[in-house]
Design an enzyme around this catalytic site. Structure first.
Site, PDB file in Angstrom:
ATOM      1  N   CYS A  74      74.668   8.308  10.388  1.00 58.41           N
ATOM      2  CA  CYS A  74      74.976   9.041   9.150  1.00 58.41           C
ATOM      3  C   CYS A  74      76.376   8.790   8.589  1.00 58.41           C
ATOM      4  O   CYS A  74      76.509   8.320   7.465  1.00 58.41           O
ATOM      5  CB  CYS A  74      74.807  10.541   9.397  1.00 58.41           C
ATOM      6  SG  CYS A  74      73.113  10.970   9.729  1.00 58.41           S
TER       7      CYS A  74
HETATM    8  N1  LIG Z   1      70.648  11.518  13.176  1.00 55.42           N
HETATM    9  C1  LIG Z   1      71.258  12.521  12.573  1.00 55.42           C
HETATM   10  O1  LIG Z   1      72.086  13.191  13.189  1.00 55.42           O
HETATM   11  C2  LIG Z   1      70.977  12.875  11.127  1.00 55.42           C
HETATM   12  C3  LIG Z   1      71.538  14.043  10.604  1.00 55.42           C
HETATM   13  C4  LIG Z   1      71.271  14.393   9.304  1.00 55.42           C
HETATM   14  C5  LIG Z   1      70.486  13.561   8.500  1.00 55.42           C
HETATM   15  N2  LIG Z   1      69.973  12.409   9.009  1.00 55.42           N
HETATM   16  C6  LIG Z   1      69.125  11.597   8.127  1.00 55.42           C
HETATM   17  O2  LIG Z   1      67.770  11.799   8.517  1.00 55.42           O
HETATM   18  C7  LIG Z   1      67.012  10.605   8.349  1.00 55.42           C
HETATM   19  C8  LIG Z   1      66.356  10.216   9.664  1.00 55.42           C
HETATM   20  O3  LIG Z   1      67.354   9.913  10.620  1.00 55.42           O
HETATM   21  P1  LIG Z   1      67.116   9.921  12.192  1.00 55.42           P
HETATM   22  O4  LIG Z   1      68.455   9.897  12.814  1.00 55.42           O
HETATM   23  O5  LIG Z   1      66.140  10.987  12.568  1.00 55.42           O
HETATM   24  O6  LIG Z   1      66.417   8.505  12.399  1.00 55.42           O
HETATM   25  P2  LIG Z   1      65.686   7.999  13.745  1.00 55.42           P
HETATM   26  O7  LIG Z   1      65.807   6.526  13.724  1.00 55.42           O
HETATM   27  O8  LIG Z   1      66.174   8.765  14.931  1.00 55.42           O
HETATM   28  O9  LIG Z   1      64.183   8.423  13.529  1.00 55.42           O
HETATM   29  C9  LIG Z   1      63.429   8.000  12.451  1.00 55.42           C
HETATM   30  C10 LIG Z   1      62.008   7.706  12.910  1.00 55.42           C
HETATM   31  O10 LIG Z   1      61.260   7.299  11.758  1.00 55.42           O
HETATM   32  C11 LIG Z   1      60.356   6.291  12.175  1.00 55.42           C
HETATM   33  N3  LIG Z   1      59.925   5.533  11.003  1.00 55.42           N
HETATM   34  C12 LIG Z   1      60.550   4.526  10.354  1.00 55.42           C
HETATM   35  N4  LIG Z   1      59.815   4.120   9.302  1.00 55.42           N
HETATM   36  C13 LIG Z   1      58.701   4.876   9.302  1.00 55.42           C
HETATM   37  C14 LIG Z   1      57.563   4.922   8.463  1.00 55.42           C
HETATM   38  N5  LIG Z   1      57.440   4.119   7.394  1.00 55.42           N
HETATM   39  N6  LIG Z   1      56.611   5.818   8.759  1.00 55.42           N
HETATM   40  C15 LIG Z   1      56.729   6.647   9.824  1.00 55.42           C
HETATM   41  N7  LIG Z   1      57.784   6.658  10.650  1.00 55.42           N
HETATM   42  C16 LIG Z   1      58.763   5.769  10.385  1.00 55.42           C
HETATM   43  C17 LIG Z   1      61.128   5.478  13.184  1.00 55.42           C
HETATM   44  O11 LIG Z   1      60.262   4.756  14.026  1.00 55.42           O
HETATM   45  C18 LIG Z   1      61.893   6.581  13.925  1.00 55.42           C
HETATM   46  O12 LIG Z   1      61.181   7.047  15.063  1.00 55.42           O
HETATM   47  C19 LIG Z   1      67.998   9.568   7.803  1.00 55.42           C
HETATM   48  O13 LIG Z   1      67.924   9.548   6.406  1.00 55.42           O
HETATM   49  C20 LIG Z   1      69.345  10.103   8.233  1.00 55.42           C
HETATM   50  O14 LIG Z   1      70.381   9.681   7.377  1.00 55.42           O
HETATM   51  C21 LIG Z   1      70.181  12.055  10.319  1.00 55.42           C
END
Ligand SMILES: NC(=O)c1ccc[n+]([C@@H]2O[C@H](COP(=O)([O-])OP(=O)(O)OC[C@H]3O[C@@H](n4cnc5c(N)ncnc54)[C@H](O)[C@@H]3O)[C@@H](O)[C@H]2O)c1
Length: 397
Positions: free
Chosen positions: A261
């Site tokens: 992020c």
């Molecule tokens: N990690 C954090 O602390 C955090 C905090 C706030 C916001 N975010 C935001 O949340 C969103 C997700 O981040 P995250 O850290 O959970 O990512 P992550 O990589 O941990 O998890 C995302 C998941 O989505 C899956 N994925 C990818 N493409 C896909 C598709 N087309 N269909 C279904 N599943 C799919 C991936 O395989 C993965 O398991 C991002 O936009 C990020 O910026 C993350």
């Protein structure tokens, strides 16, 4: 009977959300495209630190949570949450491919009156101008009434104080009706809801929060270098300044920003700014300062032990922040590369990460010329380093 919802993307954001939904009585249809992650979940293994294996095993066993790549299961869902990654391209522009793919995967299966909530971080205008049309213009012939909301996730992995439940949630709707539908569901498991004036306000608020953090981390890292040069500890300075009851918020030095992020989201802001013809100079400078910090510590290592050629250096903690196993965009990688470029023999220790870049974590021991504390996990017992000189990136002396 419990309501059925779908969570698309079972990662750091989607999985805790899915568990919170299950715990408040929903049946959650979890969807992901990563077959290894799905296999792990189905044998009761949690890929994120804040959710235990036993929690996942129980929810899967009881049928509260399912984990599959079968998007047709969305047909019975009243709500679909999208929590897929939003990284950046090599030219630092937003990479929306996962969000666009997920929109294409769900739109064939949406029923009338389904609410679709985008939680992934996006630039202002993306939800309204790209995400919603991509779905709306391609709905099944008998589906004509789908609702949309955007609610940015604020989860802070490993934070025990601020959880999904007690962190206020921003929500914006495409229409007043969608907004209230989203408020209704989040209110079941989140204490405080903040309605935003528009989708764009909620999208920009998320980018502001993370840009604020990037800029302040970079600022304290710069001040930390300054404090080291004048021979005082930046931590003492932050503690002293932190006694001011208003107008100051403490930030602490580190090896730099990492994760999915903080180094990424501000670039979504810069990119949008460029689109409307302005610059985000503060963000650009903050990124530049943070990128210099690993090299600064390579220099500090040289100051501590002299030439690094053939020196045995242990880097302690490689995750991008303490107490998690996430190495995405970890600034420790640049530190290790910089040390190796100077000829050092670098090993690293991180029992949470265990394996990374084809290398394995080594034990903490006194068998090194220098230890650099890069990411101080709580479990670390630094007494195991014996008399090895320690360079701490979390302070300036
Ligand atoms: N990690 C954090 O602390 C955090 C905090 C706030 C916001 N975010 C935001 O949340 C969103 C997700 O981040 P995250 O850290 O959970 O990512 P992550 O990589 O941990 O998890 C995302 C998941 O989505 C899956 N994925 C990818 N493409 C896909 C598709 N087309 N269909 C279904 N599943 C799919 C991936 O395989 C993965 O398991 C991002 O936009 C990020 O910026 C993350």
């Amino acid at each position: 009977m419990s309501k059925i919802v779908s969570v698309v993307g079972l990662g750091y954001v989607g999985l805790p959300l899915a568990v919170a939904l299950c715990e408040s009585g929903f049946t959650v249809n979890g969807l992901d495209v990563n077959s290894e992650k799905l296999n792990q979940l189905n044998i009761g293994k949690s890929p994120v630190e804040d959710i235990s294996d036993s929690q996942i095993a129980q929810l899967i066993r009881n049928g509260n949570l399912s984990a599959s790549s079968d998007f047709s299961k969305i047909v019975n869902s009243e709500i679909v949450f999208i929590c897929v990654p939003t990284p950046i391209h090599t030219d630092f522009t937003p990479d929306y491919s996962n969000v666009l793919d997920s929109a294409k995967s769900i739109r064939k299966h949406l029923s009338n009156n389904t609410l679709v909530i985008l939680e992934s971080t996006v630039s202002p205008g993306f939800t309204r101008n790209t995400f919603i049309p991509l779905i709306k213009e391609n709905l099944l012939p008998n589906t004509n009434n789908v609702f949309f909301a955007f609610s940015p996730e604020r989860i802070d992995p490993s934070n025990k104080k601020w959880t999904i439940k007690n962190t206020p949630k921003l929500i914006a709707g495409e229409s007043p009706e969608s907004l209230e539908m989203a408020v209704n569901v989040y209110s079941k498991f989140i204490d405080k809801i903040e309605r935003c004036a528009s989708l764009e306000v909620a999208e920009t608020a998320k980018l502001l929060e993370n840009s604020f953090r990037l800029i302040n981390i970079s600022f304290i890292n710069e001040i930390s270098v300054f404090c080291q040069k004048i021979g005082i500890d930046v931590i003492d300075v932050v503690k002293a300044a932190g006694t001011k009851p208003y107008g100051f918020m403490p930030f602490y030095p580190s090896i730099g920003v990492g994760g999915h992020c903080i180094p990424v989201d501000p670039l979504y802001m810069s990119s949008k700014a460029a689109e409307v013809g302005i610059k985000t100079k503060m963000i650009d400078l903050a990124i530049e300062i943070n990128q210099e910090i690993p090299d600064y510590f390579v220099g500090r290592a040289e100051e501590t032990v002299g030439s690094l050629a053939s020196k045995r250096i242990l880097v302690v903690g490689v995750a991008y922040k303490p107490n998690i196993a996430d190495v995405r965009q970890t600034p420790v990688e640049a530190l290790i590369t910089g040390l190796r470029q100077k000829g050092a023999q670098v090993s690293w220790h991180d029992d949470l990460v265990k394996e990374w870049n084809g290398e394995k974590s080594v034990a903490l021991s006194s068998d090194f010329d220098l230890a650099i504390i890069a990411t101080p996990h709580d479990y670390l017992d630094l007494s195991k380093l014996g008399n090895v000189p320690i360079l701490n990136t979390r302070g300036s002396v």
